[in-house]
Design an enzyme around this catalytic site. Structure first.
Site, PDB file in Angstrom:
ATOM      1  N   LYS A  83      -4.697   2.649  -3.580  1.00 36.02           N
ATOM      2  CA  LYS A  83      -3.963   1.948  -2.534  1.00 36.02           C
ATOM      3  C   LYS A  83      -4.858   1.645  -1.326  1.00 36.02           C
ATOM      4  O   LYS A  83      -4.693   0.613  -0.664  1.00 36.02           O
ATOM      5  CB  LYS A  83      -2.758   2.769  -2.102  1.00 36.02           C
ATOM      6  CG  LYS A  83      -1.604   2.770  -3.107  1.00 36.02           C
ATOM      7  CD  LYS A  83      -1.064   1.377  -3.349  1.00 36.02           C
ATOM      8  CE  LYS A  83       0.278   1.389  -4.065  1.00 36.02           C
ATOM      9  NZ  LYS A  83       0.770   0.022  -4.350  1.00 36.02           N
ATOM     10  N   SER A 143       0.858  -1.182   0.000  1.00 35.73           N
ATOM     11  CA  SER A 143       0.000   0.000   0.000  1.00 35.73           C
ATOM     12  C   SER A 143       0.897   1.235   0.000  1.00 35.73           C
ATOM     13  O   SER A 143       1.984   1.228  -0.563  1.00 35.73           O
ATOM     14  CB  SER A 143      -0.935  -0.035   1.213  1.00 35.73           C
ATOM     15  OG  SER A 143      -1.759   1.115   1.250  1.00 35.73           O
TER      16      SER A 143
END
Length: 252
Positions: A161, A143
């Site tokens: 993300k 992420s």
């Protein structure tokens, strides 16, 4: 972690390369993917072998999901021929691209590129690879700190993300019956070539970013590679469905 095998997308450069080297130092063998630079991939392979590990590098364009069945066949063949295995242990969904665009200027093409690379790719590649992953294996998604803190110009990137962090929790639940644990990492600012390398190469940018980090400096690739090796180790075997912030305390 000796003799385990990690498959890392985008392994030939940046954070993926550093992850591969840190895992190799712990005895993990590597199957890495690269998009275009076979020379960089070969250099990494040689470095891993110099550490006493085994490595194989395979081409993969993460945005072309139609290529995944052939890629899985290539991984299967590589496992059998190079490693004497039927399955691998760790999947790190690392391949990515950076994109700076203020929201009012963001285009559908930029959106499509980010989704294809950072969301559609990890979803369907993971899906296709699960049949050849060991029970008790591990998936690690990448992420970004931009999900937690905000800087203008990263709205679409951060939104995609954020979806990966949600996906991580769902996969942890759905793959629990196979004892596959699924986590994510959210790196902060790291001195790499990401986003054109400004944090690494521009002293003013580096200093500006560093003043917002509790530990007083921007991150280095080793900060991420070492963390990934630790998260995938048995020492972290009870961590599941979580996102690890690895930012040195950025914008707390």
């Amino acid at each position: 972690m000796t003799n385990q095998i990690a498959l890392i997308t985008g392994a030939s450069r940046g954070l993926g390369r550093n992850m591969a080297l840190h895992l190799a130092k712990r005895g993990v063998h590597i199957i890495g993917t690269y998009r275009s630079s076979s020379a960089e991939a070969e250099t990494l392979k040689q470095e891993i072998e110099a550490l006493g590990g085994k490595a194989a590098m395979l081409p993969l364009e993460i945005t072309v999901t139609s290529s995944y069945p052939a890629f899985v066949r290539a991984v299967t063949s590589t496992l059998q021929n190079d490693f004497g295995r039927e399955r691998f242990d760790f999947l790190i969904n690392n391949a990515g691209n950076g994109l700076f665009s203020n929201f009012v200027d963001a285009t559908e093409g930029q959106f499509d590129s980010l989704v294809a690379t950072h969301l559609r790719g990890p979803i369907f590649l993971t899906q296709k690879l699960l049949p050849i992953m060991e029970d008790g294996g591990r998936v690690l998604n990448v992420s970004s700190g931009f999900v937690r803190f905000t800087l203008p110009g990263y709205s679409v990137y951060a939104a995609v993300k954020a979806a990966i962090e949600v996906l991580t929790r769902y996969l942890a639940v759905e793959l629990g019956s196979r004892q596959i644990r699924v986590n994510a990492i959210a790196p902060g600012a790291i001195a790499t070539d990401f986003g054109g390398g400004a944090v690494r190469d521009n002293k003013e940018v580096n200093a500006y970013v560093a003043q917002g980090i509790a530990l007083g400096r921007v991150g280095l690739p080793d900060d991420i590679g070492g963390a990934v090796a630790a998260i995938l180790s048995d020492d972290m075997a009870w961590a599941n469905g979580t996102t690890f912030d690895i930012s040195g305390g950025q914008l707390l």
